[in-house]
Design a protein around this motif. Structure first.
Motif, PDB file in Angstrom:
ATOM      1  N   ARG A   1      -4.493  -1.002   4.553  1.00  0.00           N
ATOM      2  CA  ARG A   1      -3.922  -1.128   5.888  1.00  0.00           C
ATOM      3  C   ARG A   1      -2.415  -1.341   5.771  1.00  0.00           C
ATOM      4  NH1 ARG A   1      -8.062   0.676   8.195  1.00  0.00           N
ATOM      5  NH2 ARG A   1      -9.343  -0.505   9.670  1.00  0.00           N
ATOM      6  N   ARG A   2      -1.663  -0.741   6.699  1.00  0.00           N
ATOM      7  CA  ARG A   2      -0.215  -0.952   6.735  1.00  0.00           C
ATOM      8  C   ARG A   2       0.071  -2.213   7.561  1.00  0.00           C
ATOM      9  NH1 ARG A   2       2.240   5.237   7.199  1.00  0.00           N
ATOM     10  NH2 ARG A   2       1.510   5.904   5.149  1.00  0.00           N
ATOM     11  N   SER A   3      -0.400  -3.313   7.049  1.00  0.00           N
ATOM     12  CA  SER A   3      -0.278  -4.612   7.688  1.00  0.00           C
ATOM     13  C   SER A   3      -0.514  -5.666   6.604  1.00  0.00           C
ATOM     14  CB  SER A   3      -1.311  -4.759   8.809  1.00  0.00           C
ATOM     15  OG  SER A   3      -1.208  -6.029   9.422  1.00  0.00           O
TER      16      SER A   3
ATOM     17  N   ALA B   1      13.003  -1.412  14.488  1.00  0.00           N
ATOM     18  CA  ALA B   1      12.221  -0.441  15.260  1.00  0.00           C
ATOM     19  C   ALA B   1      11.197   0.178  14.325  1.00  0.00           C
ATOM     20  CB  ALA B   1      13.124   0.638  15.853  1.00  0.00           C
ATOM     21  N   TYR B   2       9.932   0.226  14.774  1.00  0.00           N
ATOM     22  CA  TYR B   2       8.880   0.667  13.862  1.00  0.00           C
ATOM     23  C   TYR B   2       7.661   1.150  14.631  1.00  0.00           C
ATOM     24  CZ  TYR B   2       7.631  -4.221  14.876  1.00  0.00           C
ATOM     25  OH  TYR B   2       7.363  -5.411  15.506  1.00  0.00           O
ATOM     26  N   CYS B   3       6.831   1.906  13.936  1.00  0.00           N
ATOM     27  CA  CYS B   3       5.538   2.289  14.483  1.00  0.00           C
ATOM     28  C   CYS B   3       4.678   1.036  14.552  1.00  0.00           C
ATOM     29  CB  CYS B   3       4.872   3.338  13.610  1.00  0.00           C
ATOM     30  SG  CYS B   3       5.805   4.874  13.496  1.00  0.00           S
ATOM     31  N   ALA B   4       4.039   0.831  15.710  1.00  0.00           N
ATOM     32  CA  ALA B   4       3.280  -0.405  15.936  1.00  0.00           C
ATOM     33  C   ALA B   4       1.903  -0.065  16.471  1.00  0.00           C
ATOM     34  CB  ALA B   4       4.031  -1.329  16.887  1.00  0.00           C
TER      35      ALA B   4
ATOM     36  N   HIS C   1      -0.970  -0.939  12.188  1.00  0.00           N
ATOM     37  CA  HIS C   1      -0.374   0.168  11.441  1.00  0.00           C
ATOM     38  C   HIS C   1       1.131   0.085  11.700  1.00  0.00           C
ATOM     39  CE1 HIS C   1      -1.070   3.851   9.171  1.00  0.00           C
ATOM     40  NE2 HIS C   1      -0.218   4.498   9.950  1.00  0.00           N
ATOM     41  N   PHE C   2       1.833  -0.658  10.837  1.00  0.00           N
ATOM     42  CA  PHE C   2       3.238  -1.001  11.052  1.00  0.00           C
ATOM     43  C   PHE C   2       4.072  -0.376   9.925  1.00  0.00           C
ATOM     44  CE2 PHE C   2       0.622  -4.668  12.470  1.00  0.00           C
ATOM     45  CZ  PHE C   2       0.821  -4.525  13.839  1.00  0.00           C
TER      46      PHE C   2
ATOM     47  N   PRO D   1       0.844  -1.199   0.000  1.00  0.00           N
ATOM     48  CA  PRO D   1       0.000   0.000   0.000  1.00  0.00           C
ATOM     49  C   PRO D   1       0.882   1.253   0.000  1.00  0.00           C
ATOM     50  CG  PRO D   1       0.178  -0.850   2.216  1.00  0.00           C
ATOM     51  CD  PRO D   1       0.918  -1.818   1.327  1.00  0.00           C
ATOM     52  N   THR D   2       0.272   2.410   0.198  1.00  0.00           N
ATOM     53  CA  THR D   2       1.037   3.662   0.254  1.00  0.00           C
ATOM     54  C   THR D   2       1.734   3.729   1.608  1.00  0.00           C
ATOM     55  OG1 THR D   2      -0.681   4.653  -1.113  1.00  0.00           O
ATOM     56  CG2 THR D   2       0.913   6.145  -0.137  1.00  0.00           C
ATOM     57  N   SER D   3       2.847   3.021   1.684  1.00  0.00           N
ATOM     58  CA  SER D   3       3.586   2.859   2.933  1.00  0.00           C
ATOM     59  C   SER D   3       5.040   2.590   2.582  1.00  0.00           C
ATOM     60  CB  SER D   3       2.998   1.695   3.744  1.00  0.00           C
ATOM     61  OG  SER D   3       3.621   1.554   5.002  1.00  0.00           O
ATOM     62  N   PRO D   4       5.980   3.120   3.341  1.00  0.00           N
ATOM     63  CA  PRO D   4       7.384   3.009   2.947  1.00  0.00           C
ATOM     64  C   PRO D   4       7.931   1.597   3.149  1.00  0.00           C
ATOM     65  CG  PRO D   4       7.227   4.051   5.097  1.00  0.00           C
ATOM     66  CD  PRO D   4       5.825   3.930   4.578  1.00  0.00           C
TER      67      PRO D   4
END
Length: 354
Positions: free
Chosen positions: A279-281, A324-327, A308-309, A247-250
């Protein structure tokens, strides 16, 4: 264990968002981790600064009292950290200083005392505009050249104010003097297909074993787009769709030390693992043996379908990788979106499926 969460940084009333960090190993073996700590809200333009924590046992445990290393010198914030051990022994600290929707620039500072103090703060881009640089993005090539991938968002005039166009172009900034001065690469690229949302956002770079560079950027058309350079970032090939379906996610990509293999951490929407649209998953770690063309080995890091990772920092410590990441979650408001932060320690054997 081969795969363990070693730290969760939960959002609090005082610090409602912790996100976008990077690691470096100090000469005494300690691991230094710097990240974006927001104290004025949870939005990308909320007040924020750069703080750091350390681990003395290879990333298994962390001191949980962060110290501020870059105060907020922006009208809005400083955020989005990269750390890099330079060939000259210094540590370079990169971050972006955000003043408005038409003034965002990457900066760099240096430490010659193992991250105790920072000096020589330098603005990398003098041009007017909004230049995004993701966390954990800057690399130093074997030649010594530094390559910093940026997304330039042109200014738009909407409703009597200047804003940044969400559709960016990918550019690269280069330094041949250990980060003291910077220049733009000869080429920039835009997304070569119809798009109203993202363009070429949040690019990254990795040096391959043969000395060439693979670069990539997130898009809103269902895949990461890729570019390649055979002249140390002076020019890049025209963008092409990669096999990283997302998706639109790095995506975050690094070369595994002592190997030609690449490790990518991204939201895999190819269908080989269950996912929900937009979804960022799931968060997936994949390995490429052919310079980023294919990613046949893949392991699921996080599988919450409403998770949302994203914005993963990758750091290798012996036979392990620290991630390390947004979780966050898109349904649980107590840990919404980019606000919670997680550090996970996984073995390379586990990543390879051994």
């Amino acid at each position: 264990t081969d795969n363990a969460v070693v730290l969760d940084i939960a959002p609090s009333a005082e610090f409602p968002r912790n996100s976008e960090g990077a690691f470096v190993t100090l000469k005494d073996g300690a691991i230094f981790y710097a990240y974006s700590q927001f104290y004025g809200g949870t939005a990308d333009h909320s007040k924020g600064r750069i703080v750091a924590i350390e681990s003395r046992d290879g990333g298994l445990s962390w001191n949980t009292t962060p110290r501020t290393i870059v105060e907020n010198i922006g009208a809005e914030n400083v955020m989005s950290v990269s750390l890099l051990r330079l060939a000259n022994g210094e540590i370079a600290l990169f971050y972006i200083v955000k003043n408005s929707f038409h003034d965002l620039k990457p900066w760099v500072a240096f430490s010659s005392d193992e991250a105790a103090t920072w000096s020589g703060q330098t603005r990398m881009v003098d041009a007017y505009g909004y230049f995004v640089m993701n966390n954990d993005r800057v690399i130093q090539l074997k030649s010594g050249r530094l390559v910093a991938p940026l997304a330039f968002h042109r200014p738009l005039f909407r409703k009597d104010e200047v804003i940044a166009d969400s559709r960016s172009i990918a550019i690269w900034y280069l330094s041949d003097d250990n980060g003291r001065s910077w220049r733009e690469s000869d080429y920039w690229w835009a997304l070569p297909e119809p798009d109203t949302r993202a363009g070429m956002q949040e690019p990254g770079v990795v040096e391959l074993a043969d000395g060439s560079i693979f670069s990539w950027a997130r898009t809103s058309v269902g895949v990461q787009y890729g570019f390649r350079s055979a002249d140390e970032g002076k020019t890049f090939s025209p963008p092409e769709r990669t096999s990283l379906v997302s998706p639109t996610s790095p995506a975050s990509i690094k070369r595994i030390p002592g190997s030609s293999d690449l490790l990518a951490v991204y939201n895999d929407h190819s269908g080989r693992f269950p996912y929900k649209e937009n979804r960022r998953s799931p968060l997936v770690a994949a390995i490429s043996h052919d310079g980023g063309k294919t990613w046949p080995v893949a392991r699921v890091i996080e599988d919450d379908p409403d998770g949302h990772f994203c914005y993963t920092a990758i750091h290798f410590v012996g036979k392990y990788a620290l991630l390390a990441y947004c979780a966050g979650s898109m349904t649980d408001k107590s840990r919404y979106g980019l606000n919670p932060h997680r550090i996970r320690r996984v073995s390379l054997d586990w990543l390879y499926g051994k």
